[in-house]
Scaffold this motif. Structure first.
Motif, short mmCIF file in Angstrom:
data_model
loop_
_atom_site.label_atom_id
_atom_site.label_comp_id
_atom_site.label_asym_id
_atom_site.label_seq_id
_atom_site.Cartn_x
_atom_site.Cartn_y
_atom_site.Cartn_z
N MET A 128 3.13 -31.69 -33.67
CA MET A 128 2.23 -30.88 -32.84
C MET A 128 2.91 -29.56 -32.45
O MET A 128 2.29 -28.51 -32.42
N VAL A 129 4.21 -29.66 -32.16
CA VAL A 129 4.95 -28.47 -31.76
C VAL A 129 5.18 -27.54 -32.95
O VAL A 129 5.13 -26.31 -32.82
N ALA A 130 5.39 -28.13 -34.13
CA ALA A 130 5.61 -27.31 -35.33
C ALA A 130 4.40 -26.39 -35.58
O ALA A 130 4.55 -25.22 -35.92
N LYS A 131 3.18 -26.93 -35.38
CA LYS A 131 1.96 -26.12 -35.56
C LYS A 131 1.98 -24.93 -34.61
O LYS A 131 1.60 -23.82 -34.94
N SER A 132 2.41 -25.21 -33.39
CA SER A 132 2.45 -24.17 -32.37
C SER A 132 3.50 -23.11 -32.71
O SER A 132 3.24 -21.90 -32.62
N LEU A 133 4.67 -23.56 -33.14
CA LEU A 133 5.75 -22.61 -33.47
C LEU A 133 5.32 -21.68 -34.61
O LEU A 133 5.67 -20.50 -34.61
N LYS A 134 4.57 -22.23 -35.55
CA LYS A 134 4.16 -21.44 -36.72
C LYS A 134 3.27 -20.26 -36.29
O LYS A 134 3.41 -19.15 -36.81
N VAL A 135 2.39 -20.53 -35.33
CA VAL A 135 1.50 -19.45 -34.85
C VAL A 135 2.35 -18.28 -34.35
O VAL A 135 2.12 -17.11 -34.70
N ALA A 136 3.35 -18.60 -33.53
CA ALA A 136 4.18 -17.54 -32.93
C ALA A 136 5.00 -16.83 -34.00
O ALA A 136 5.06 -15.59 -34.04
#
Lengths: 445, 546
Positions: A128-136
């Motif tokens: 879930m966090v990896a998806k978020s990091l990718k956006v940034a």
């Protein structure tokens, strides 16, 4: 296994009570399993998982009570903890406010436990966090965030036959996204009972968009403005007032609920008539415990109806002293008795903006502290996306403000309420408030 | 007391909030159990060696082990009754390693050799897992091993050896004095902490430390039925890194001559509550402040928090780098400002030191939680930003040869990270008294005690209240004021400091419960200063009608 079933909990509690020799004994058993992952500078910084299970015994001889806790569950340990509590009770001073334990009662089955949330693992959190990091990273922005989930249970049994059990889950995700120049910042923070509702990708995009659109903020004069508060900002400002709906401090003359000349403001119209506030442990978005720590049932309670104060929470001791009925407080959501729920309308945030001639849109507040307990005046600052609105449109980002404002005054200045959503441990609508007091500017981004 | 009473303390204000957030609240024990030693240094060394060896054999290139026993005692009273007496203990082992260039951490309360070895192996496995997402390998500043050493807070009376009854009697006599003096309510409490910490590392250190802290406090409340108004006055005590001797003040520990007696290094709770009871009544009828620019004379019981928020936090290097962006915040004191060597943080009189040595302070330890011997360094020199606060994996960022010893964990099962050392404002090197400073003020306010406080996430804009506000007109204190808060910008504020008293006035302010990190950890830290003068600060009136 830290999450015991109702039967497993009952078996342990019965065994503990079988060792008891005090006049009255109450046993509490609780456990939780929680995991978290933290990021900063677009990378994982720390991750952890914690599990605990503990048992507490309260033994009373007359009005003397002793407490002891333990986290070992063999028979010898269980007997030892009872003996220790009884020993401490004999040495304890008398508590003039001691109330006899309550007998058996039927409590509603709580709806707070979600299997998917309880089943989260370090891997699902990392995904879930990896998806978020990718956006940034893709947007060349810098993010720092925190994802935490928990599952827990608590159970209570006493020597008068009362038994209560509750289990619950919760997951929360927050992220701060900043542009590389450090001139723009965005943020989101959402909590859910059910992890399937959490979309880290969509939420990070909202924060990333604010990081971009809040850059290049202009300074405008502090003063009184019409504000549109997003639910997060509304919850920052109002989430705490519900604790003040309390009989004893009001009777004692040291609360905003105290009346000039004595007595309380129960029954008075303290807020705008659009204001309705209640708590409900059976609300599916903010489920809570259906019983309180001292064994009283927790039901849906209306605190404000059309601006009028309808109820004040009251402990059993104070209720007896005043000859009134005791009433459980709303608790803090999650493991408490369900947080604050404020009614609203159907308007979206965009609708509120469209109807605004001139105003300030506030994403969130920060570092809120009480300035005056008498009036509940609070101070704090806006951050992570503050915008100027003119003729129904967002015109430009503005520099952050410090405010000094009372939630009581705010709830008298309500222009319009939107559609309520959960924010932290509350459910609140986005709201338009007139004459909100900003007192200075901040250079912080 | 019932568990529900314990939880119900949340309504008590500062002390209640503290109890809820108190670190390492472990299992409940008896008063006597706190005094029984769990393991001696030799036994702890054996356990630590098991962990060091197990981690190395699994591939750790660096390991540190913390065996911690955290004792807390609280005695909480309200009016004429005891609300809660709690003795708690938390005991366990935390193991931190570097493997494949990444940190890993695991902790356990099981202390047999097998469990310790398994915990060490888990820490290595976690480090290797984290290494897969690695962007920058850990760069650890060199640290020599100290061998077997020990350090102890230099206490005179271990507070845990003083019977609870004596503490209850003291608090009830304090409450009695307030109620007899005309107060309507009083909450009084004593909090005591003993951290027994053993640290061992693969650098060859075996450090045994015994750390003590104490905090006596109260809140007196006065209500006025006719007007429906109420006021409170909190204790002017400070939490300290001391034993129970803090509770015995001699005349040399008292600063008199001002509107209220102030305490230096020791505290007289009974005397302070009598003053508080008089002052809280005076607060009910005090004049509401006229907003505008005032010269502020800030007492150390107040200024400590301003130093904490506006100097301590923005000079934490992890905040500067963005590691706290989602929680505690970032900092306006960015590295480019430091690199210029001329960033004008404050006036020339502003000299701020960081230290973990100051006797009696909350931050005083011999060694930090990664085995670095503690020292003292300048953060602000003659008004210029010259340094930050670092730990071993940050020292290279500033080009420092070693860590500054700012690593702390609030429990054996929390990961240690960068925390604030004591950060103190140096006194005037010339002789200067508070009375003389006040004589020179035309229109000012003398502020004492900790009140409401708020500051933005980069530490520019702040607003502070206090406990006692005295109006100064033409060099004289003329009476008490109400509804006072001042707002300023950090750089502007410290540049407006035009005077400070000398070392005779230097006192420690402390905070028991500074939060940082996710999940949040708590730490205790002191801030020393002498009374200082700030010119032309913006004062607002906080009163509103509801």
């Amino acid at each position: 296994m830290a999450i015991l079933s109702k039967d497993e909990a009952q078996t342990i509690l019965k065994k503990v009570l079988s060792f008891a020799k005090a006049d009255e004994t109450e046993v509490n058993l609780g456990g939780s399993q929680s995991g978290n992952i933290r990021t900063a500078r677009n990378a994982v910084s720390t991750a952890g998982e914690v599990s605990n299970l503990s048992l507490g015994v309260s033994s009373s001889f007359g009005k003397r009570t002793g407490n002891a806790t333990i986290n070992e569950f063999d028979d010898a340990s269980l007997e030892k903890v009872v003996r220790r509590a009884e020993e401490l009770a004999r040495l304890a001073p008398e508590n003039p406010e001691y109330m006899p334990l309550l007998g058996p009662a039927t409590f509603k089955e709580s709806i707070g436990f979600n299997n998917s949330t309880a089943a989260m693992t370090p891997d699902t959190r990392a995904e879930m966090v990896a998806k978020s990091l990718k956006v940034a990273k893709d947007a060349k922005l810098e993010s720092a965030g925190f994802l935490q989930n928990s599952a827990g249970f608590r159970a209570m049994m006493n020597s008068k036959g009362l038994f209560a059990y509750n289990k619950s889950t919760d997951v929360s995700f927050s992220i701060t996204v900043r542009n590389q120049e450090g001139t723009g910042s965005g943020y989101i923070d959402h909590s859910y009972n059910d992890v399937s509702k959490l979309d880290t990708l969509a939420l990070t995009k909202i924060a990333a968009n604010k990081a971009v659109t809040s850059a290049g903020a202009k300074a405008i004069e502090p003063g009184r403005y019409t504000v549109i508060l997003e639910p997060l900002a509304a919850s920052d400002m109002l989430g705490g007032i519900i604790r003040g709906f309390e009989q004893r401090t009001a009777d004692e003359g040291r609360s905003f609920m105290s009346k000039k000349g004595g007595g309380t403001r129960l029954g008075e119209r303290l807020f705008d008539e659009k204001v309705n506030i209640w708590s409900d442990p059976m609300n599916p978005d903010l489920p809570g415990s259906t019983w309180s720590g001292d064994g009283m049932p927790v039901d849906k309670t209306v605190w404000v109806e059309n601006g009028v104060v309808k109820n004040l929470a009251c402990s059993r001791f104070w209720a007896q002293k005043k000859g009134i009925q005791p009433l459980s407080g709303p608790g803090g959501g999650r493991f408490g008795g369900g947080g604050m729920i404020m009614g609203g309308g159907t308007a979206s945030l965009e609708d509120l903006i469209k109807n605004t001639e001139k105003g300030i849109l506030v994403t969130r507040f920060w570092y809120i502290r009480m300035v005056d307990q008498q009036t509940l005046v609070q101070t704090g600052l806006t951050r992570d996306g503050t915008y100027y609105i003119e003729n129904g449109q967002i015109k430009f980002p503005v520099k952050n403000f410090r405010f000094n404002e009372s939630p009581i005054i705010m709830l008298n200045n309500v222009e319009e309420l939107g559609k309520p959503v959960r924010s932290g441990s509350s459910i609140l609508p986005p709201m338009k408030i007139r004459d909100f007091t900003f007192t200075s500017l901040s250079d912080a981004i | 007391m019932k568990r529900r009473n314990f939880i119900g303390l949340a309504g008590m204000g500062a002390a209640g909030a503290l109890l809820q957030g108190m670190p390492a609240l472990g299992r409940t024990i008896s008063e006597a159990e706190a005094l029984v030693m769990r393991a001696d240094a030799a036994a702890k060394k054996r356990m630590a060696d098991v962990a060091l060896q197990a981690a190395r054999s699994k591939g750790a290139t660096y390991t540190d082990v913390r065996i911690g026993r955290y004792l807390n005692q609280s005695v909480v009273t309200r009016d004429n009754r005891v609300q809660n007496v709690a003795n708690t203990e938390s005991y366990g082992i935390g193991i931190r390693v570097i493997a494949n260039g990444s940190w890993g951490f695991a902790a356990s309360e099981k202390m047999d050799n097998d469990s310790i070895a398994k915990t060490a192996a888990l820490a290595v496995a976690i480090a290797k897992g984290n290494a897969k997402l690695l962007t920058e390998p850990v760069q650890l500043a060199p640290q020599k091993g100290y061998g077997e050493v020990s350090w102890k807070t230099p206490i005179e009376k271990n507070a845990f050896e003083i019977p609870v009854k004596e503490k209850v009697d003291l608090l009830l006599s304090v409450n009695d004095a307030a109620l007899k003096g005309g107060a309507n309510f009083i909450n009084a409490a004593l909090f005591m902490v003993n951290e027994q910490k053993y640290f061992a590392s693969s650098d060859g250190s075996y450090i045994d430390q015994d750390i003590h802290r104490i905090w006596p406090t109260f809140t007196v409340t006065k209500t006025d039925k006719a007007t429906g108004k109420f006021q409170t006055r909190d204790a002017l005590s400070s939490p300290m890194g001391m034993g129970y001797e803090y509770m015995y003040a001699l005349p040399e520990h008292k600063l008199t001559g001002g509107p209220t007696t102030l305490y230096k290094g020791r505290y007289d709770m009974l005397e302070d509550v009598q003053a508080a009871t008089r002052q809280v009544a005076e607060k009910i009828t005090a004049k509401s402040v006229e907003p505008g620019k005032y010269d502020l004379i800030l007492d150390p019981t107040h200024l400590g928090l301003t130093i904490h928020e506006s100097t301590g936090h923005p000079t934490e290097l992890d905040r500067v780098l963005g590691y706290e962006a989602n929680y505690a915040g970032t900092s306006f004191l960015t590295l480019d400002k430091w690199k210029t060597k001329k960033f004008n943080y404050g006036s020339k009189l502003v000299n701020i030191h960081a230290d973990r040595l100051q006797p009696g302070s909350l931050g005083a330890v011999g060694y930090d939680d990664e085995g670095v011997k503690c020292g003292e360094w300048e953060i602000i020199k003659d008004g210029i930003l010259v340094n930050y606060q670092t730990i071993r994996d940050q020292a290279h960022i500033l080009g420092l040869p070693a860590s500054q010893g700012c690593c702390y964990a609030d429990s054996w099962d929390s990961i240690q990270f960068q925390r604030m050392p004591n950060v103190s404002l140096m006194p005037n090197t010339q002789t200067r008294s508070v009375a003389d400073m006040i004589k020179g003020v035309k229109k000012g306010i003398y502020i004492l005690g900790r009140g409401s406080y708020s500051i933005d996430q980069q530490r520019y804009n702040f607003q502070f209240g206090g406990q006692l506000f005295y109006e100064i007109k033409d060099g004289q204190i003329v009476g008490m004021l109400n509804d006072v808060a001042y707002q300023s910008n950090t750089q502007e504020f410290w540049n407006s400091m035009t005077d400070i008293a000398d070392k005779n006035d230097f006192r420690l302010f402390g905070t028991f419960n500074d939060g940082k990190g996710q999940p949040s950890q708590s730490s205790a830290v002191s801030h020393g200063s002498s009374t200082a003068k700030f010119e032309g600060v913006n004062v607002i009136n906080t009163a509103r009608k509801i």
